[in-house]
Design a protein around this motif. Structure first.
Motif, PDB file in Angstrom:
ATOM      1  N   MET A   1      -1.482  -7.163 -10.113  1.00  0.00           N
ATOM      2  CA  MET A   1      -0.504  -6.123  -9.802  1.00  0.00           C
ATOM      3  C   MET A   1      -0.821  -4.843 -10.551  1.00  0.00           C
ATOM      4  O   MET A   1      -1.218  -4.880 -11.719  1.00  0.00           O
ATOM      5  CB  MET A   1       0.905  -6.596 -10.194  1.00  0.00           C
ATOM      6  CG  MET A   1       1.351  -7.876  -9.515  1.00  0.00           C
ATOM      7  SD  MET A   1       3.002  -8.370 -10.103  1.00  0.00           S
ATOM      8  CE  MET A   1       3.147 -10.002  -9.371  1.00  0.00           C
ATOM      9  N   ALA A   2      -0.615  -3.698  -9.897  1.00  0.00           N
ATOM     10  CA  ALA A   2      -0.780  -2.411 -10.570  1.00  0.00           C
ATOM     11  C   ALA A   2       0.152  -2.322 -11.764  1.00  0.00           C
ATOM     12  O   ALA A   2      -0.196  -1.760 -12.810  1.00  0.00           O
ATOM     13  CB  ALA A   2      -0.503  -1.273  -9.597  1.00  0.00           C
ATOM     14  N   LEU A   3       1.347  -2.867 -11.633  1.00  0.00           N
ATOM     15  CA  LEU A   3       2.331  -2.927 -12.707  1.00  0.00           C
ATOM     16  C   LEU A   3       3.173  -4.168 -12.486  1.00  0.00           C
ATOM     17  O   LEU A   3       3.767  -4.340 -11.432  1.00  0.00           O
ATOM     18  CB  LEU A   3       3.226  -1.677 -12.686  1.00  0.00           C
ATOM     19  CG  LEU A   3       4.237  -1.531 -13.818  1.00  0.00           C
ATOM     20  CD1 LEU A   3       3.530  -1.259 -15.135  1.00  0.00           C
ATOM     21  CD2 LEU A   3       5.233  -0.408 -13.503  1.00  0.00           C
ATOM     22  N   PRO A   4       3.232  -5.075 -13.484  1.00  0.00           N
ATOM     23  CA  PRO A   4       4.100  -6.251 -13.323  1.00  0.00           C
ATOM     24  C   PRO A   4       5.547  -5.811 -13.138  1.00  0.00           C
ATOM     25  O   PRO A   4       5.951  -4.752 -13.628  1.00  0.00           O
ATOM     26  CB  PRO A   4       3.916  -7.008 -14.645  1.00  0.00           C
ATOM     27  CG  PRO A   4       2.624  -6.527 -15.206  1.00  0.00           C
ATOM     28  CD  PRO A   4       2.493  -5.091 -14.770  1.00  0.00           C
ATOM     29  N   PRO A   5       6.343  -6.595 -12.417  1.00  0.00           N
ATOM     30  CA  PRO A   5       7.697  -6.157 -12.093  1.00  0.00           C
ATOM     31  C   PRO A   5       8.553  -5.913 -13.324  1.00  0.00           C
ATOM     32  O   PRO A   5       8.617  -6.744 -14.230  1.00  0.00           O
ATOM     33  CB  PRO A   5       8.259  -7.304 -11.246  1.00  0.00           C
ATOM     34  CG  PRO A   5       7.398  -8.482 -11.563  1.00  0.00           C
ATOM     35  CD  PRO A   5       6.049  -7.931 -11.869  1.00  0.00           C
TER      36      PRO A   5
ATOM     37  N   LEU B   1      -1.566  -1.650  -4.241  1.00  0.00           N
ATOM     38  CA  LEU B   1      -1.027  -1.889  -5.580  1.00  0.00           C
ATOM     39  C   LEU B   1      -1.137  -3.336  -6.021  1.00  0.00           C
ATOM     40  O   LEU B   1      -0.747  -3.672  -7.143  1.00  0.00           O
ATOM     41  CB  LEU B   1       0.458  -1.490  -5.608  1.00  0.00           C
ATOM     42  CG  LEU B   1       0.771  -0.042  -5.267  1.00  0.00           C
ATOM     43  CD1 LEU B   1       2.265   0.119  -4.999  1.00  0.00           C
ATOM     44  CD2 LEU B   1       0.326   0.891  -6.392  1.00  0.00           C
ATOM     45  N   GLY B   2      -1.697  -4.188  -5.151  1.00  0.00           N
ATOM     46  CA  GLY B   2      -1.664  -5.608  -5.455  1.00  0.00           C
ATOM     47  C   GLY B   2      -0.313  -6.194  -5.053  1.00  0.00           C
ATOM     48  O   GLY B   2       0.556  -5.505  -4.512  1.00  0.00           O
ATOM     49  N   PRO B   3      -0.083  -7.472  -5.349  1.00  0.00           N
ATOM     50  CA  PRO B   3       1.120  -8.172  -4.843  1.00  0.00           C
ATOM     51  C   PRO B   3       2.382  -7.847  -5.644  1.00  0.00           C
ATOM     52  O   PRO B   3       2.990  -8.711  -6.281  1.00  0.00           O
ATOM     53  CB  PRO B   3       0.730  -9.644  -4.973  1.00  0.00           C
ATOM     54  CG  PRO B   3      -0.223  -9.677  -6.132  1.00  0.00           C
ATOM     55  CD  PRO B   3      -1.014  -8.399  -6.035  1.00  0.00           C
ATOM     56  N   VAL B   4       2.795  -6.573  -5.602  1.00  0.00           N
ATOM     57  CA  VAL B   4       3.970  -6.127  -6.349  1.00  0.00           C
ATOM     58  C   VAL B   4       5.257  -6.483  -5.599  1.00  0.00           C
ATOM     59  O   VAL B   4       5.219  -6.975  -4.471  1.00  0.00           O
ATOM     60  CB  VAL B   4       3.902  -4.607  -6.622  1.00  0.00           C
ATOM     61  CG1 VAL B   4       2.735  -4.276  -7.544  1.00  0.00           C
ATOM     62  CG2 VAL B   4       3.774  -3.819  -5.317  1.00  0.00           C
TER      63      VAL B   4
ATOM     64  N   ASN C   1       0.845  -1.188   0.000  1.00  0.00           N
ATOM     65  CA  ASN C   1       0.000   0.000   0.000  1.00  0.00           C
ATOM     66  C   ASN C   1       0.883   1.242   0.000  1.00  0.00           C
ATOM     67  O   ASN C   1       1.875   1.304   0.734  1.00  0.00           O
ATOM     68  CB  ASN C   1      -0.926  -0.002   1.222  1.00  0.00           C
ATOM     69  CG  ASN C   1      -2.073   0.990   1.081  1.00  0.00           C
ATOM     70  OD1 ASN C   1      -1.870   2.205   1.056  1.00  0.00           O
ATOM     71  ND2 ASN C   1      -3.292   0.469   0.975  1.00  0.00           N
ATOM     72  N   ILE C   2       0.501   2.242  -0.795  1.00  0.00           N
ATOM     73  CA  ILE C   2       1.343   3.427  -0.944  1.00  0.00           C
ATOM     74  C   ILE C   2       1.292   4.350   0.264  1.00  0.00           C
ATOM     75  O   ILE C   2       2.025   5.342   0.313  1.00  0.00           O
ATOM     76  CB  ILE C   2       0.969   4.224  -2.205  1.00  0.00           C
ATOM     77  CG1 ILE C   2      -0.455   4.794  -2.095  1.00  0.00           C
ATOM     78  CG2 ILE C   2       1.132   3.387  -3.457  1.00  0.00           C
ATOM     79  CD1 ILE C   2      -0.814   5.784  -3.200  1.00  0.00           C
TER      80      ILE C   2
ATOM     81  N   ASP D   1       0.931   7.453  -9.007  1.00  0.00           N
ATOM     82  CA  ASP D   1       0.205   7.681 -10.261  1.00  0.00           C
ATOM     83  C   ASP D   1      -0.704   6.529 -10.650  1.00  0.00           C
ATOM     84  O   ASP D   1      -1.761   6.748 -11.251  1.00  0.00           O
ATOM     85  CB  ASP D   1       1.191   7.967 -11.392  1.00  0.00           C
ATOM     86  CG  ASP D   1       1.831   9.337 -11.269  1.00  0.00           C
ATOM     87  OD1 ASP D   1       1.138  10.276 -10.837  1.00  0.00           O
ATOM     88  OD2 ASP D   1       3.025   9.471 -11.574  1.00  0.00           O
ATOM     89  N   TRP D   2      -0.340   5.298 -10.331  1.00  0.00           N
ATOM     90  CA  TRP D   2      -1.161   4.162 -10.739  1.00  0.00           C
ATOM     91  C   TRP D   2      -2.476   4.096  -9.962  1.00  0.00           C
ATOM     92  O   TRP D   2      -3.548   4.022 -10.575  1.00  0.00           O
ATOM     93  CB  TRP D   2      -0.352   2.863 -10.613  1.00  0.00           C
ATOM     94  CG  TRP D   2       0.617   2.700 -11.749  1.00  0.00           C
ATOM     95  CD1 TRP D   2       0.405   2.048 -12.925  1.00  0.00           C
ATOM     96  CD2 TRP D   2       1.944   3.229 -11.823  1.00  0.00           C
ATOM     97  NE1 TRP D   2       1.523   2.138 -13.727  1.00  0.00           N
ATOM     98  CE2 TRP D   2       2.488   2.852 -13.086  1.00  0.00           C
ATOM     99  CE3 TRP D   2       2.734   3.977 -10.953  1.00  0.00           C
ATOM    100  CZ2 TRP D   2       3.764   3.198 -13.484  1.00  0.00           C
ATOM    101  CZ3 TRP D   2       4.005   4.331 -11.356  1.00  0.00           C
ATOM    102  CH2 TRP D   2       4.517   3.942 -12.603  1.00  0.00           C
ATOM    103  N   PRO D   3      -2.486   4.117  -8.628  1.00  0.00           N
ATOM    104  CA  PRO D   3      -3.774   4.144  -7.921  1.00  0.00           C
ATOM    105  C   PRO D   3      -4.547   5.437  -8.172  1.00  0.00           C
ATOM    106  O   PRO D   3      -5.789   5.423  -8.191  1.00  0.00           O
ATOM    107  CB  PRO D   3      -3.388   3.991  -6.446  1.00  0.00           C
ATOM    108  CG  PRO D   3      -1.944   4.256  -6.368  1.00  0.00           C
ATOM    109  CD  PRO D   3      -1.359   3.935  -7.693  1.00  0.00           C
TER     110      PRO D   3
END
Length: 314
Positions: free
Chosen positions: A191-195, A130-133, A80-81, A94-96
């Motif tokens: 994931m908000a963004l894959p690694p 962000l999900g499981p990043v 979490n951000i 920016d993603w959330p």
């Protein structure tokens, strides 16, 4: 533009040469963000980390404390951000924020969104995750066990890859399995963004610890300066925890690109020449790799040229 035929060959020329190659020779492509990139595939940079040296760019200011705070956050496994926003770190906001704007129709500013994330725990829980990043995969990779009748249940504690690497470096330094992996195929869609910086591997040579970072996708202008710092920082922390000397950081990129709307930044940075010799001191050795604080890191010899900004492609 500055020439890389510099007799002293500052290690940062590697980065500038890569930037120039992409900008002048890269394949122009339509990408996920719709912004467009120039891209090359299969790249490599190498940096000697002996005697405190770090790949900290001098041709623009790199906010190394921000990058360090992000890396320490990864090691907590938090997704979490809210913790980052409370420290003034907006790398992941920016993603959330984009998700919230689309869902609510509210044209909230990033600053106001970040402030609300910090002030309102319920709002953060709903919109800040962000999900499981990265960190979740690094220290709590999920494991499922048979539960009978063809069913499976998730084990309460997942795999802590970072702790395992520390242990394997200490007890079996010659292993070829000192790896931390972020690419969990089963969870990518959550994931908000894959690694992007997906795979870290470490290698002990004598009393020197070397590290390799493979990055599947690399934004050279904005992302790579942070990724180089993060990879070198990880190596330095592991070396201290395992009583080894820092060796070489090898960075490898898959799709290595510059965004088309970063032209001003690219042209400005390519007109500059690197200088100086940034060094990092880790002033305290905590009991665990998970117990470092921002105050434990001191940089000297860093006199960067002016800040260069460009928009982030979400």
């Amino acid at each position: 533009m500055a020439s890389s035929a510099d007799s002293a060959r500052h290690p940062e020329w590697q980065y500038l040469d890569l930037m120039r190659r992409i900008w002048e020779q890269g394949d122009e492509r339509v990408d996920r963000t719709g912004v467009g990139t120039r891209s090359v595939f299969g790249t490599q940079l190498r940096f000697d980390l002996a005697e405190g040296r770090m790949p900290l760019l001098t041709t623009k200011r790199v906010f190394w404390k921000t990058a360090t705070r992000e890396f320490l956050w990864f090691l907590t496994g938090d997704t979490n951000i809210r913790t980052l926003c409370a420290q003034g770190v907006q790398i992941w906001t920016d993603w959330p924020l984009d998700k919230y704007r689309k869902a609510s129709g509210e044209g909230i500013s990033r600053e106001a969104f970040s402030d609300r994330i910090v002030a309102d725990a319920a709002f953060a829980a709903e919109w800040g995750d962000l999900g499981p990043v990265y960190g979740k995969q690094w220290v709590d990779w999920p494991v499922f066990e048979p539960a009978g009748e063809g069913l499976f249940r998730q084990r309460a504690a997942g795999v802590n890859q970072v702790a395992q690497v520390v242990e394997s470096l200490r007890t079996n330094p010659g292993s070829r399995r000192h790896i931390v992996e972020g690419w969990n195929v089963a969870e990518l869609d959550r994931m908000a963004l894959p690694p992007c910086h997906k795979t870290y591997q470490f290698h002990v040579s004598g009393n020197r610890l070397n590290g390799l970072l493979y990055q599947r996708s690399c934004d050279v202008a904005l992302g790579l300066p942070f990724n180089l710092w993060g990879g070198a920082l990880f190596l330095r922390m592991l070396a201290q925890q395992c009583d080894l000397e820092p060796g070489e950081l090898v960075w490898m990129g898959g799709d290595t690109h510059l965004y088309l709307n970063h032209a001003d930044l690219v042209e400005a940075q390519l007109s500059r020449e690197p200088h100086g010799d940034p060094r990092l001191a880790i002033v305290r050795r905590p009991d665990s790799i998970f117990d470092y604080r921002i105050e434990d890191f001191e940089v000297t010899g860093y006199a960067p040229q002016g800040q260069l900004s460009a928009p982030v492609a979400v």
